[in-house]
Write an enzyme that holds these catalytic residues in place. Structure first.
Site, short mmCIF file in Angstrom:
data_model
loop_
_atom_site.label_atom_id
_atom_site.label_comp_id
_atom_site.label_asym_id
_atom_site.label_seq_id
_atom_site.Cartn_x
_atom_site.Cartn_y
_atom_site.Cartn_z
N GLN A 91 -20.43 6.07 7.41
CA GLN A 91 -19.02 6.28 7.75
C GLN A 91 -18.86 6.78 9.17
OE1 GLN A 91 -16.20 5.25 6.02
NE2 GLN A 91 -18.01 4.23 5.20
N HIS A 120 -18.01 4.45 12.20
CA HIS A 120 -16.75 3.70 12.39
C HIS A 120 -16.13 4.00 13.75
CE1 HIS A 120 -15.90 1.20 8.99
NE2 HIS A 120 -16.30 2.13 8.16
N GLU A 145 -11.27 9.82 1.46
CA GLU A 145 -11.12 8.37 1.26
C GLU A 145 -12.24 7.85 0.36
OE1 GLU A 145 -11.91 6.21 4.82
OE2 GLU A 145 -10.90 4.39 4.14
N HIS A 146 -13.49 8.19 0.71
CA HIS A 146 -14.65 7.82 -0.10
C HIS A 146 -15.32 9.09 -0.61
CE1 HIS A 146 -14.37 4.68 3.13
NE2 HIS A 146 -14.41 3.88 2.09
N ASP A 175 -17.35 -1.19 0.32
CA ASP A 175 -16.73 -1.78 1.51
C ASP A 175 -16.78 -3.30 1.48
OD1 ASP A 175 -16.04 0.52 2.75
OD2 ASP A 175 -17.75 0.57 4.13
N HIS A 210 33.68 4.36 -14.05
CA HIS A 210 32.49 4.16 -14.88
C HIS A 210 32.87 4.32 -16.36
CE1 HIS A 210 30.24 4.50 -11.14
NE2 HIS A 210 29.10 4.31 -11.77
#
Lengths: 430, 430
Positions: B259, B262, B327-328, B361, B420
């Site tokens: 990771q 990235h 996220e992961h 992924d 109504h």
């Protein structure tokens, strides 16, 4: 109320006119809203109480910002027992309908030891905004809170602006109590949204904010999107009635008027294949208007955004309904379910002559918080999913990974992400 | 990489540091983005082509903006057959997983003639944004497009910026073709988002925009929210590994590095109950770094947002994982499924030592477009629901409405919405 022949030109005019209710830009308010958000974010309670004094003329401090149990009991005492009973029945119906929206987590297993799945859990804390004054509708409190409760949200808080004397609308408080709100805070406007998005000393940070509000509230919700989850942004109310010559003009007219009374931007549209019905509805509207307390608002909204369209065919009428993507769609034809199969875009669909729209607003159970302004093309009624989140589950055995490890390494290398490839490769190095 | 004892102080520092990656305000870019959107909204294609010349140095006109079938065939010829084969296998796995997310419309009928239900339909047209240059990941194209296809979206379009010579990344084109994109347009940046949100002469207005992009793309998506639906706003990538003394340090280290490669804002965190594992992972990271092509990026992201935490108990470690809402999330412990039951917040959960994050992924099937920046508390992986919308169904017979009409009228009158109440009352007037 205009009666027009439906054709591509009048349809385009209609769509343009409806969209014009929603200006593309609110630059003049955005700066104010951003300032309020920043101030609350930095100064917390102090900013909240300053704004509450400024905008609501109410002096608050940390000891007074939370509605007490006694205030809730007092609110019950102010309402008629019949009204309380009806709210409870309505809440029950909303609960029963939304229970059906709940979903299970699932997994799929394979014999090589691989497991994939989707876990679905409630968010932990949600916040609902309830406007003050005349826009404080107890029915909306029920519609916002019950789905969160059904989802299993642990803590549900509410913000609503106080009167100058520190009091809060009793209908709001009783509806909140019936629906299961845990805490009510006397804070309104963009400052309430900022408080729920970022947290202050008194008000907890929430995961999701729902509920209607004025332009400042709407812009604050949009600005905080990403820091919190929000519901869709509500626009003026709408009804579109699709009817053929079997519809009763008086019912159709009454239903159009029921949406037009919301405010001057509300839109009420009849699309019919029957010129006779068009004429009769026009007359009935005039008749009924004589008896209605909100006739002034209704006349203005009908003048601006009210239409009767006569269509050559039911297909043309359905096309127009799909283009408008109305918040509320009534189908009053000889075969309403068959017509429904061709409807692509609508917030809520009411079928047959006894499914008047207020049945959905107040009682049947489906949510009355619905996509407006043609957003039913992609947004949904508020529902249990809005208060839940998903996580993917991935579990591979050595055997399962071994079968595909070279494919994964190749894909990662093609994207030049060599550390990705390596994290697979280390598991199979000698 | 820092190794710290996990306690409430270090946990707060971690959370603060992670959130700092996401500045609260982007005022300096917002004005530019708003100008681009307004220009595209008003001037359509002309504005698009002007921006494409300015930003991408590529001269376009209406005859050149759409990628041709020949260009797609040429893209296939540029890729290795093995890579194409792997993309197809991956797309199949993504399809199979997402098929399981599909839901049925449902109705419930009662013998008094009342029917309530929820209709679920695909949106009609979706648009995916794919960045150019190095951020053009074919795997992301598959992850964005396949769920829309599975949902049943009729028309899926893509926008991606061209090179100066008018070419588009061949991996992007082949992935788009495999996934089932109907049209690819050579337009990038905020102008592409505006084109999809409002439509131009060449590019159709879509119902939903998904896909990652730079800050201009992200701000444009947020600005257009409400006019279209958007996916959540993606932040820097993250991994958190929960491990006990049964974990192999080399695997954990490799996964953290995958990771971290990235970008420099990516975050890689190990939380472990084992000081021994912490030390070993630290050493393995140094070892592995010697061999990795993106070591410079990795070193920077580890320095800024990489952490090894040693926790006293697995409970403390789990609390930290829930607070980060990564996220992961990898769980590499003796009992990963038991630990998972306590996890509230995570985008994707990887269980056991062979479930390395890149498996998700690229290949397993669950979506890799996941909530970042602690938003897994309320956002979900991209999924089929994101490309579907719901409508409520309400059909009452006269008999069913008669039983409750007084309740509805009472509720409406309590809210002062007399039209109504009247729309129900007219159905039962003598």
């Amino acid at each position: 109320m205009k009666t027009l022949q439906l054709n591509s030109k009048t349809k385009q005019e209609l769509l343009g006119n409806l969209l014009n209710r929603n200006p593309g830009s609110y630059t003049q308010y955005e700066q104010t809203v951003n300032e309020i958000i920043e101030n609350v974010r930095i100064n917390g309670d102090k900013a909240l109480f300053d704004y509450t004094l400024k905008f609501d003329k109410c002096e608050l401090d940390a000891s007074k910002v939370t509605v007490t149990r006694q205030e809730i009991e007092d609110a019950y005492a102010k309402l008629s027992p019949d009204f309380i009973e009806v709210m409870k029945k309505s809440a029950d119906n909303i609960r029963v309908f939304h229970e059906k929206q709940k979903r299970n987590s699932w997994i799929e297993t394979k014999e090589d030891g691989s497991i994939l799945g989707q876990r679905i859990l409630p968010i932990e804390i949600s916040g609902v905004y309830v406007p003050g004054g005349k826009a404080a509708y107890p029915s909306s409190v029920l519609m916002n809170v019950v789905p969160a409760k059904v989802a299993g949200v642990e803590r549900i808080i509410m913000c609503t602006p106080p009167q100058a004397d520190g009091s809060v609308n009793p209908g709001t408080l009783v509806a909140a109590d019936i629906a299961g709100v845990d805490e009510v805070y006397k804070v309104g406007g963009a400052q309430a949204i900022a408080a729920m998005a970022f947290g202050t000393e008194s008000i907890p940070k929430v995961d999701k904010i729902t509920g209607p509000g004025n332009i400042f509230v709407a812009l604050a919700k949009k600005a905080c999107f990403g820091h919190v989850s929000i519901d869709s942004i509500a626009g003026p109310s709408e009804i579109l009635v699709l009817a053929d010559d079997t519809a009763r003009a008086r019912y159709v007219a009454a239903d159009l008027l029921s949406q037009a009374e919301h405010d001057e931007l509300a839109s009420a549209i009849l699309v019919t294949t029957s010129q006779k019905l068009a004429d009769e509805v026009s007359n009935e509207i005039e008749e009924l208007l004589k008896t209605l307390s909100r006739a002034d608002i209704i006349r203005k909204s009908l003048e601006n955004y009210g239409y009767i369209f006569v269509a050559d065919t039911m297909e043309d009428a359905i096309d127009a309904a799909n283009a408008v993507a109305s918040e509320h769609l009534e189908i009053i034809t000889s075969n309403p379910f068959e017509v429904m199969t061709k409807i692509k875009n609508a917030g809520a669909i009411f079928l047959g002559e006894y499914s008047s729209e207020p049945l959905g607003d107040y009682f049947a159970g489906p949510n009355h918080i619905l996509p407006t302004n043609r957003t039913a093309r992609f947004f949904s009624p508020l529902n249990v999913d809005d208060f839940m989140k998903k996580s993917s589950i991935i579990a591979y055995s050595r055997e399962a990974l071994e079968k595909v490890h070279k494919d994964i390494e190749l894909f990662a290398k093609e994207e030049s992400l060599t550390a990705h490839a390596n994290s697979i490769a280390v598991r199979f190095e000698k």
